[in-house]
Design an enzyme around this catalytic site. Structure first.
Site, PDB file in Angstrom:
ATOM      1  N   HIS A 309       9.154  13.115   1.009  1.00 27.82           N
ATOM      2  CA  HIS A 309       8.112  13.348   1.998  1.00 27.82           C
ATOM      3  C   HIS A 309       8.208  14.724   2.635  1.00 27.82           C
ATOM      4  CE1 HIS A 309       7.722   8.892   1.723  1.00 27.82           C
ATOM      5  NE2 HIS A 309       6.453   9.226   1.817  1.00 27.82           N
ATOM      6  N   GLU A 352      -6.323   4.540   3.329  1.00 22.58           N
ATOM      7  CA  GLU A 352      -5.483   3.646   2.530  1.00 22.58           C
ATOM      8  C   GLU A 352      -6.319   2.467   2.042  1.00 22.58           C
ATOM      9  OE1 GLU A 352      -3.032   1.584   0.474  1.00 22.58           O
ATOM     10  OE2 GLU A 352      -2.218   3.432   1.331  1.00 22.58           O
ATOM     11  N   ASP A 404      -1.147  11.510  -1.322  1.00 20.95           N
ATOM     12  CA  ASP A 404       0.076  10.723  -1.531  1.00 20.95           C
ATOM     13  C   ASP A 404      -0.308   9.433  -2.248  1.00 20.95           C
ATOM     14  OD1 ASP A 404       2.649   9.777  -1.411  1.00 20.95           O
ATOM     15  OD2 ASP A 404       2.528   9.135   0.676  1.00 20.95           O
TER      16      ASP A 404
END
Length: 548
Positions: A309, A352, A404
Site C-alpha cells: 500500500h 467498491e 486498487d
C-alpha cells in the site's frame, strides 16, 4: 384406456420401438403432460449442473471465459455422443431413462463437492490440461454431457409410445419443454440457488430433484415396462442415490469447514458469502497477522500489506496536489488509510463493488484496526458501485486516482484494465492529476503487466512503470491459484501515469513511511526501453488481452 390404432403391416416393427403399447395409469393426454413435465424438470437440472461447473471452475481457477468455453464445449460434444449411444437403449426406454436419471443425479449432485475437495486437498490447479485436478473438471463435464444427451432419444421413445404423433410435432413438443426447463434452471441458479443455498447445497438439491423426477416418471407411468425385479432394482438405486445426496447435505457444513481449513489453514476467523464473492479473514488475533481472501485469492497479507500500500499510494500522492482522491476498489480501507496520512486531503471517494467488504472493514476489530479506522474519518465517502459504471456517470475532478483492483486475468476484472476504462479515468483527472494502477506481478506475469502499461498509454497518458519486491509468497494471489512456491508472485507491479508525465519520487514533507524510501523507489523503477516487449498491444473491451 389406450386409443385403438391400425395394426402395423406384417413384418414391420411398431413405431414405438418394437414393444407393445404400455399400460398407463392415466389417460394418454395426461401421460404426455407428465412426460413433458419430466422433460422440463430434467432440462432445468441439467442446465444447473452446467452452470455450476462453469461457476465453480471460474472461482477455483479464474478466467471465466476459458472455463466456460471448456466446460460447455466438452459438455455439448458429450451430449452428441450420449444421444448416439442411447439408440441402443430404445427397446428398454423406460428402464434406461430411469437408470440414466439416477446416475445423472448422483454425478451432477456430487460434482461440486468433489471438485472443491480436490482443490482443497491437492491445491494445484495450475499446469497443463493433461494432468492434475483440471482433468476432473473435464471428466465431470464429459460424464454429465453424456447422460444429458442420452435423455432425449429415450424421452422421444417414451412420448411416442404413449400416443402416436408425427416426428416433427413430437420433436417440437419435446424441445419446447426442454428449452423452457433450461430457462427456468438458468434463472434459478444465480437468483435462487446460489444466494439461498450456495454452490454445494444448491447442486445437491438439484440432484435430489433430478432423482425424484426421473424415478417418479418411470415408476409412476411406465412401471409395467419393467419386470418386478427391475422395478425393485430401480427403487433401490434411487433410494441409494437420495441417501447419498441427503448424507452429503447433512455433512456439507462440516465438509466446507474442513475444506476451508485445508485451503486457508486452521486460523479461519470470518468466512462469509456477500453475494458478490466469498470473503475469508484469517488471523488478526493473538499476534497472528491478518490475511484477507476474496474468492480464495489473497488480497491482503498482514506480513507485507504495508509494502504494497505504501508503494501503491505514496508515489502518486507526492507529486502535486492531492486534495481530492478517488480510490477504485480498496474496500478493505487500507489504501484510504495511506491517503489520509496527508493532512491536506479534503475528500476521499472509495468506489467498491462489494458492500460486504466495506462493512467488514468497518466492523471487524482486526481489519478496522489495520486500516486505522479509515471509514470513521468524515473525509471518506463510500460508493457501492461498479468502477466502470461509476466513472461513466461522474463529472467530478480528482487530483489522484488510485486503482486498487483485482489482478487482470480474472475475467470479471478485465474491463477494469481496458483502454476504455483508462479513458474514463483520464476524463476525471484534474489538470496535473495522477493515476496509479496496481498492475499485478512483473516477474511471474510480465506480459500482462506490460499490456496494462501499454493500455494506459493508449488512453493518452504518459507512464512511469515501477515495481516493489518482497511480497509474501505463502499463497498465490491473482488468477494463478497454484500454491507452488516456484510460481508464486514475488513482486507487485505498478504504473504511475498523468497527461504530462509524472515524476516517480517521494516529495519532501510527506508522512514517514515504514518500507518505502526514495532510494528503493528509484531502484525499483523499470526501464521501458529494455523491459517492455516489442509486440505488446493495448487491451480493449472487445479484445481483452490478459488471459494466460
Amino acid at each position: 384406456m389406450i386409443e385403438p390404432h391400425a395394426p402395423a403391416p406384417p413384418g414391420a416393427a411398431p413405431p414405438w420401438g418394437g414393444q407393445s403399447r404400455p399400460w398407463l395409469p392415466v389417460r394418454p393426454g395426461v401421460g404426455r403432460f407428465f412426460v413433458l413435465a419430466g422433460v422440463f424438470v430434467c432440462a432445468a437440472c441439467g442446465l444447473v449442473y452446467e452452470l455450476e461447473l462453469v461457476a465453480l471452475a471460474s472461482y477455483l481457477i479464474g478466467d471465466s471465459v476459458t472455463q466456460a468455453s471448456v466446460v460447455l464445449s466438452v459438455m455439448v460434444f458429450a451430449m452428441g455422443i450420449g444421444s448416439l449411444a442411447a439408440k441402443r437403449l430404445r427397446p428398454h426406454a423406460a428402464a434406461g431413462f430411469g437408470a440414466i436419471e439416477a446416475a445423472l443425479a448422483l454425478v451432477g449432485g456430487s460434482s461440486a463437492m468433489a471438485l472443491y475437495a480436490v482443490f482443497a486437498w491437492t491445491g494445484d490447479w495450475g499446469g497443463v490440461w493433461a494432468g492434475g485436478p483440471r482433468c476432473l473438471l473435464v471428466a465431470f463435464s464429459l460424464a454429465i454431457g453424456l447422460l444429458i444427451g442420452a435423455e432425449v432419444p429415450l424421452l422421444m421413445e417414451l412420448i411416442q409410445r404413449i400416443r402416436r404423433q408425427d416426428a416433427g410435432g413430437a420433436v417440437a413438443d419435446l424441445f419446447a419443454a426442454d428449452y423452457v426447463g433450461a430457462l427456468v434452471g438458468g434463472l434459478a441458479f444465480p437468483f435462487l440457488l446460489l444466494p439461498l443455498l450456495g454452490q454445494l447445497e444448491g447442486v445437491l438439491l438439484t440432484g435430489t430433484v433430478n432423482a425424484l423426477a426421473g424415478g417418479a416418471l418411470v415408476l409412476g407411468l411406465f412401471r409395467r415396462d419393467l419386470t418386478r425385479r427391475g422395478r425393485w432394482l430401480l427403487i433401490v438405486v434411487n433410494l441409494v442415490v437420495l441417501g447419498l445426496l441427503a448424507t452429503a447435505a447433512v455433512l456439507v457444513d462440516d465438509f466446507e469447514r474442513a475444506a476451508r481449513q485445508a485451503v486457508y489453514g486452521r486460523d479461519v476467523r470470518v468466512a462469509l458469502q456477500t453475494g458478490v464473492q466469498e470473503v475469508v479473514l484469517t488471523g488478526g488475533t493473538r499476534g497472528r497477522p491478518l490475511d484477507l481472501f476474496l474468492d480464495g485469492r489473497l488480497r491482503v497479507s498482514g506480513h507485507d500489506e504495508r509494502r504494497y500500500h505504501e508503494a501503491l499510494v505514496h508515489p502518486a500522492m507526492s507529486d502535486g496536489r492531492h486534495a481530492r482522491v478517488l480510490v477504485l476498489g480498496g474496500g478493505d480501507g487500507l489504501a484510504a488509510r495511506e491517503v489520509l496520512r496527508y493532512a491536506d486531503v479534503a475528500r476521499v471517494d472509495v468506489v467498491e463493488l462489494d458492500a460486504g467488504v466495506v462493512r467488514l472493514a468497518r466492523r471487524d476489530p482486526a481489519l478496522s484496526s489495520l486500516n486505522a479506522y479509515a471509514y470513521d474519518d468524515p473525509r471518506v465517502h463510500v460508493v457501492t458501485a461498479d468502477a466502470f459504471c461509476r466513472l461513466r456517470h461522474t463529472r467530478s475532478a480528482y487530483d489522484v486516482v488510485i486503482s486498487d483492483l483485482p489482478d487482470p486475468g480474472i475475467t470479471a476484472s478485465t474491463k477494469l484494465y481496458s483502454q476504455e476504462f483508462y479513458g474514463l479515468v483520464s476524463r476525471v483527472l484534474a489538470p496535473g492529476g495522477r493515476l496509479v494502477v496496481h498492475a499485478g506481478p512483473v516477474a511471474s506475469r510480465p506480459r500482462a503487466y506490460w499490456t496494462i502499461e501499454a493500455t494506459v498509454r493508449a488512453a493518452g497518458l504518459r507512464t512511469v512503470p515501477y515495481r516493489v519486491g518482497g511480497r509474501d509468497t505463502g499463497f498465490a494471489a491473482g488468477p494463478d491459484r497454484s500454491t507452488d512456491a516456484s510460481r508464486a508472485p514475488r513482486d507487485w507491479g505498478f504504473v504511475l501515469a498523468s497527461r504530462t508525465g509524472p515524476a516517480l519520487s517521494l516529495g519532501p514533507g510527506g508522512p514517514r513511511l515504514r518500507t518505502l524510501t526514495r532510494a528503493s523507489l528509484a531502484a525499483d523503477a523499470l526501464d521501458p526501453g529494455r523491459a517492455r516487449p516489442p509486440d505488446v498491444a493495448p487491451s480493449t473491451l472487445v479484445h481483452p488481452r490478459y488471459a494466460d
